[in-house]
Write an enzyme that holds these catalytic residues in place. Sequence first.
Site, PDB file in Angstrom:
ATOM      1  CG  HIS A 186     -34.478 -21.059  34.414  1.00 46.97           C
ATOM      2  ND1 HIS A 186     -33.457 -20.278  33.910  1.00 46.97           N
ATOM      3  CD2 HIS A 186     -35.605 -20.665  33.761  1.00 46.97           C
ATOM      4  CE1 HIS A 186     -33.953 -19.442  33.006  1.00 46.97           C
ATOM      5  NE2 HIS A 186     -35.249 -19.665  32.886  1.00 46.97           N
ATOM      6  CB  SER A 307     -21.213 -47.806  45.791  1.00 49.58           C
ATOM      7  OG  SER A 307     -20.153 -47.623  46.712  1.00 49.58           O
ATOM      8  CE  LYS A 313     -24.828 -43.584  45.668  1.00 48.50           C
ATOM      9  NZ  LYS A 313     -23.476 -43.025  45.711  1.00 48.50           N
ATOM     10  CD  GLU A 320     -23.174 -41.092  37.239  1.00 49.75           C
ATOM     11  OE1 GLU A 320     -22.557 -40.311  37.956  1.00 49.75           O
ATOM     12  OE2 GLU A 320     -23.393 -42.268  37.548  1.00 49.75           O
TER      13      GLU A 320
END
Length: 485
Positions: A186, A307, A313, A320
């Site tokens: 979890h 980025s 970044k 992803e």
Amino acid sequence: MKSMMGAKAGSKTPKRSPGKTPDKTSKKTPGANLWAGRFQGSMASSMERLSISLSFDRKLFREDIEGSMAHAHGLKAAGVLTAAELATMLAGLKQVLSDLEAGRDLFKPSDEDIHMAVERILTERIGDLGKKLHTGRSRNDQVATDLKLYVRRQAETLEALVTGLQAAVYRKALEYKSALMPGYTHVQQAQPIYIGHYLLSFFWALERDKSRLRHASVSAGQMPLGSGALAGSAFPYKRELVAARLGFPELSPNSIDATAHRDWALEFLGAGAILGALLSNYAEDFVLWSTQEFAYIELGEAYTSGSSMMPQKKNPDSMELIRGKSGRLLGNFTRLFTVMKGLPHAYDRDLQEDKEPVFDTVETLGLCLTVMAEAVDSLKFRKDEIERKMHPGMLATDLADYLVDKGVAFRDAHHIVGRMIGKAEAAGTSFLDLPEAEWADIPDGKAFRKKLTFAYSAERRNIQGGTGSASVKAQLAKAKRILGL
Ligand code: ARG
């Protein structure tokens, strides 16, 4: 007689030939659509655009030509071709294959699909003999054969890529076999585990993905040629001989089954979707663990991107994208499944939709597996950060287990430890740091409190398949054997 002879050059009614302008040379014989004999007019150009599949099924040119070569051998054995005709046909097909392999564009806008295109090119080159190639064959058994050959080959290639990923996972697991980390359920810290144990969980799941790919290949192992359109070839065609040439271990046992069903393609796409979901699960862990909040891992720079706006970044784009591609892989499965569902059980043109999902799964998985393997190789675990964030609460089960060893029933032990955890939480500390009085119920509590470390917890779990270092060692040894290292 006209209807038996097909179109004649210069005849007034244009014959059905896909492509915007009827191709003059094609009307001489081979070029006009090979099924045009019974038609008077031409296909509507909108219908042509719907019908033509060459733009994607050209990918099957190798399988199609190899299938035709084997089919020619079958025709020779059936007495349809002489030895000399077979030789000429094979040489012609070989030449078409090597030209296409060399990247020569031999296709015409009038070619409906790869099967028609190859036959047309061959017939243009070797003359009337080319027109014998399709004897006792339909594109229905031809296309099923081509795609089965393709699926079998690609399943093998993908399996090798999975093994490559397993090798990367194995190397990383070896590197971090004795470094501890929190194990999560979890997304809550649950119990301490070795990083090697976590990584090996990936290895064993991939092993099952390989067997799913292999099974799809077995299901695609029944050769359709000889099935014709649906009822079987009327010629004494030597199916065994053709299958052996193409490397099919079996013959399809029923000509309707052979031409109608695509369960084997669905199985391949299903295996791909399941594998995609696994990659996505691990990608998600790596995305999460590379956040500033976790800071457990660093992905090699080559597998991240910056980025366009925020200079600081370093985004885990590789992970992803892999996570995102799992949607596409499941989409490929559902796409074909939806086409199949409710079809009358024979060849229907809907089945032309079987190829693109298969091609896309092959391409997508090939990329994802390659990137994942390289990214895993580039992974660095930040042991200092991980250690700093490991919560002592993860040892609560071990304290309860200790009480069990001392004769307390597990449910009671769970309750005792739960109370201690509650008190610690209220006091803003960990149960390990509670005042001695709170440990009074624990037999030899003082000594045990010292013993109760993350390593202690992990080492209590040397059961086969557990996280203990002996179990991890055994897993590594088994993985090494599988990889043949
Ligand atoms: N392009 C077709 C396909 O991919 C080939 C089979 C066509 N068969 C037919 N009866 N029209 O399925």
